[in-house]
Design a protein around this motif. Structure first.
Motif, mmCIF file in Angstrom:
data_model
loop_
_atom_site.group_PDB
_atom_site.id
_atom_site.type_symbol
_atom_site.label_atom_id
_atom_site.label_comp_id
_atom_site.label_asym_id
_atom_site.label_seq_id
_atom_site.Cartn_x
_atom_site.Cartn_y
_atom_site.Cartn_z
ATOM 1 N N LEU A 177 0.828 -1.203 0.000
ATOM 2 C CA LEU A 177 0.000 0.000 0.000
ATOM 3 C C LEU A 177 0.861 1.252 0.000
ATOM 4 C CD1 LEU A 177 -2.775 1.339 0.194
ATOM 5 C CD2 LEU A 177 -2.626 1.110 2.688
ATOM 6 N N VAL A 178 1.908 1.259 0.828
ATOM 7 C CA VAL A 178 2.746 2.454 0.935
ATOM 8 C C VAL A 178 3.500 2.695 -0.368
ATOM 9 C CG1 VAL A 178 4.680 3.508 2.140
ATOM 10 C CG2 VAL A 178 2.964 2.214 3.430
ATOM 11 N N THR A 179 4.147 1.638 -0.888
ATOM 12 C CA THR A 179 4.920 1.785 -2.125
ATOM 13 C C THR A 179 4.012 2.151 -3.301
ATOM 14 O OG1 THR A 179 6.469 0.120 -1.327
ATOM 15 C CG2 THR A 179 6.558 0.658 -3.668
ATOM 16 N N GLY A 180 2.844 1.486 -3.371
ATOM 17 C CA GLY A 180 1.916 1.810 -4.435
ATOM 18 C C GLY A 180 1.408 3.232 -4.356
ATOM 19 N N SER A 181 1.166 3.702 -3.149
ATOM 20 C CA SER A 181 0.706 5.078 -2.970
ATOM 21 C C SER A 181 1.781 6.067 -3.388
ATOM 22 C CB SER A 181 0.313 5.314 -1.509
ATOM 23 O OG SER A 181 -0.736 4.456 -1.121
ATOM 24 N N ILE A 182 3.034 5.742 -3.045
ATOM 25 C CA ILE A 182 4.142 6.619 -3.443
ATOM 26 C C ILE A 182 4.254 6.685 -4.967
ATOM 27 C CG2 ILE A 182 6.659 6.869 -3.421
ATOM 28 C CD1 ILE A 182 6.620 5.705 -0.594
ATOM 29 N N THR A 183 4.114 5.508 -5.621
ATOM 30 C CA THR A 183 4.168 5.474 -7.082
ATOM 31 C C THR A 183 3.066 6.323 -7.695
ATOM 32 O OG1 THR A 183 5.106 3.244 -7.039
ATOM 33 C CG2 THR A 183 4.085 3.966 -9.104
ATOM 34 N N LEU A 184 1.857 6.209 -7.148
ATOM 35 C CA LEU A 184 0.741 6.970 -7.664
ATOM 36 C C LEU A 184 0.947 8.467 -7.458
ATOM 37 C CD1 LEU A 184 -2.060 7.100 -8.908
ATOM 38 C CD2 LEU A 184 -3.032 6.712 -6.631
ATOM 39 N N VAL A 185 1.443 8.845 -6.284
ATOM 40 C CA VAL A 185 1.697 10.265 -6.008
ATOM 41 C C VAL A 185 2.758 10.814 -6.953
ATOM 42 C CG1 VAL A 185 2.650 11.870 -4.305
ATOM 43 C CG2 VAL A 185 0.956 10.174 -3.615
ATOM 44 N N VAL A 228 11.447 10.009 -22.553
ATOM 45 C CA VAL A 228 10.579 10.302 -21.407
ATOM 46 C C VAL A 228 9.761 9.066 -21.033
ATOM 47 C CG1 VAL A 228 8.611 11.681 -20.631
ATOM 48 C CG2 VAL A 228 10.463 12.761 -21.913
ATOM 49 N N ALA A 229 9.256 8.333 -22.032
ATOM 50 C CA ALA A 229 8.486 7.124 -21.748
ATOM 51 C C ALA A 229 9.331 6.087 -21.024
ATOM 52 C CB ALA A 229 7.940 6.540 -23.050
ATOM 53 N N GLN A 233 8.735 4.719 -17.202
ATOM 54 C CA GLN A 233 8.591 3.304 -16.878
ATOM 55 C C GLN A 233 9.636 2.847 -15.875
ATOM 56 O OE1 GLN A 233 7.407 0.999 -20.206
ATOM 57 N NE2 GLN A 233 8.260 -0.902 -19.440
ATOM 58 N N GLN A 234 10.817 3.437 -15.935
ATOM 59 C CA GLN A 234 11.887 3.063 -15.010
ATOM 60 C C GLN A 234 11.534 3.420 -13.569
ATOM 61 O OE1 GLN A 234 14.491 1.345 -16.033
ATOM 62 N NE2 GLN A 234 15.438 1.189 -14.001
ATOM 63 N N VAL A 241 1.803 7.204 -20.023
ATOM 64 C CA VAL A 241 1.567 8.500 -19.387
ATOM 65 C C VAL A 241 2.665 9.485 -19.761
ATOM 66 C CG1 VAL A 241 1.444 9.705 -17.169
ATOM 67 C CG2 VAL A 241 0.254 7.547 -17.473
ATOM 68 N N GLY A 242 3.921 9.023 -19.755
ATOM 69 C CA GLY A 242 5.025 9.886 -20.150
ATOM 70 C C GLY A 242 4.866 10.401 -21.567
#
Length: 435
Positions: A177-185, A228-229, A233-234, A241-242
């Motif tokens: 949850l924490v890592t996924g939230s960080i990725t989303l943010v 950018v893409a 992804q990295q 999105v990029g």
């Protein structure tokens, strides 16, 4: 891998795609279902599996997704995005509720879990702007009063991809949850920063990229997009999105020039992407999911028609125009497959690919039919039961202006130049001379 065999397979694939596209164009069809069927025929479990070119097709498919999102971003400016979100968000909320929820519920009923529910919600939510723009042009409805309503819904769907794709990327990463939230943010923060920079310094960015030499412009824009893409992804943000944000950041003559130069590349690699999706779907896996796909297609045909009907009614369009707006929004296509492809690549659910393939095949064929016949069929039914359609709204009824940068305002998703003229006083007839 023998080089000669690789060249033979690649040549056969590209030639076959060209012939299928020509056949579809001759009969006024979208080539997407033909590309998917070709992939099914030559993929694993198909008639003649292709092995030598599989790696190239895989890379080409990824480039196809990137170019699809780049070209989508080039359709809009950051100002367009902000304006449409402010003025048309009620229609977007209704569209999401009526069309994403059935997909999510279907995944849960099939026992696929919440992550698959979010992915399948996107598959059933997003209409095909490319197919719809072509249908509107073919039916001579570009000048109709309901057309700006259709475009507003499509614009909101397209722009919502900038938020939706980071969400499913974070969910599919399988992190906590924490890592996924960080990725989303991070993803949403990057989108916000790019939009802010594009709003304030978009002209400077375009001047930096701009070049009078088409070759240099093509290389710079294409290279920048891939760079950018890849970086996106990295850092666990979707490459799509990029690419979309790169397109948003470019504007004016640079965006127009890049669109013209990249359209043939987009068409080539997008076709390769649809073939790749079919190649990775075993034809034998489709019959078990055909009934769920058909039921989901029937439900979302109804919900899309309801979406267009509600949005057109909100804009003051008469009942015939509301039905035409709803029928035009039914087609699903390129981005439904893109979303499903992201889930399949992540190994989410083995049946997701076959279900999405069957679903898109059904609706990319049904879409042009509902656009043409929804209004006359309902009219005939009502006449049968002595309940005629309501009269057109008065000329003073408010009509939403065509959204800037929409598929018909400038360029369609298929690269066709289209225009929206002033609405007629009689919304039930297309503007004379409209293409």
């Amino acid at each position: 891998m023998h080089p000669a065999l690789l060249l033979i397979e690649l040549g056969a694939i590209v030639l076959g795609l060209g012939l299928l596209g020509r056949f579809a164009g001759r009969y006024g069809l979208s080539p997407i279902p033909l590309y998917l069927l070709a992939g099914l025929a030559f993929g694993h479990g198909g008639l003649l599996p292709l092995d030598a070119s599989e790696e190239f097709v895989s890379v080409g498919a990824e480039i196809g997704v990137i170019l699809l999102l780049l070209m989508l971003g080039l359709e809009y400016t950051a100002a367009d995005l902000v304006t449409n979100l402010k003025t048309q968000f009620p229609a977007g909320i209704v569209d999401f509720t009526l069309n994403a929820v059935p997909g999510a519920l279907a995944a849960l009923l099939l026992g696929w879990g919440p992550v698959a529910a979010v992915v399948l919600a996107g598959v059933t939510w997003i209409s095909s702007s490319g197919v719809i723009a072509k249908v509107l042009s073919d039916l001579g409805r570009v000048g109709n009063r309901e057309t700006p309503v259709i475009l507003s819904v499509l614009v909101l769907e397209d722009l919502s991809m900038a938020v939706y794709l980071p969400i499913i990327t974070a969910l599919l990463a399988g992190t906590g949850l924490v890592t996924g939230s960080i990725t989303l943010v991070i993803a949403l923060g990057a989108a916000a920063v790019v939009l802010l920079v594009a709003l304030r310094y978009g002209r400077l960015i375009s001047q930096f990229v701009s070049s009078d030499d088409p070759e240099k412009l093509l290389l710079v824009v294409f290279g920048l997009t891939l760079l950018v893409a890849g970086i996106a992804q990295q850092v666990q943000v979707s490459a799509a999105v990029g690419a979309f944000l790169v397109g948003i950041a470019l504007s004016g003559e640079v965006a127009e020039g890049a669109h013209t130069l990249l359209s043939p590349l987009r068409d080539l690699f997008a076709a390769v992407f649809f073939v790749f999706f079919g190649l990775n779907t075993d034809p034998a896996s489709i019959p078990p999911v055909l009934v769920p796909a058909l039921l989901l297609a029937v439900v979302t045909v109804i919900t899309k028609i309801a979406t267009g009907y509600w949005a057109a009614r909100r804009a003051g369009i008469g009942e015939r125009g509301r039905l035409r707006a709803g029928g035009a929004l039914v087609a699903r296509g390129e981005f439904s497959i893109v979303i499903a492809g992201i889930g399949v690549t992540a190994g989410l659910q083995p049946q997701l690919g076959p279900l999405a393939t069957a679903y898109v095949l059904l609706l990319v064929i049904a879409g042009p039919l509902t656009a043409r016949y929804a209004e006359p069929v309902v009219g005939r039914l009502r006449r049968t039961f002595n309940a005629p359609l309501s009269s057109p709204s008065s000329p003073s009824s408010p009509t939403a202006p065509p959204p800037a940068g929409s598929p018909v305002d400038g360029r369609s998703a298929e690269g066709q130049p289209l225009e929206v003229g002033p609405a007629d006083a009689d919304e039930e007839a297309p503007r004379r001379g409209a293409r």
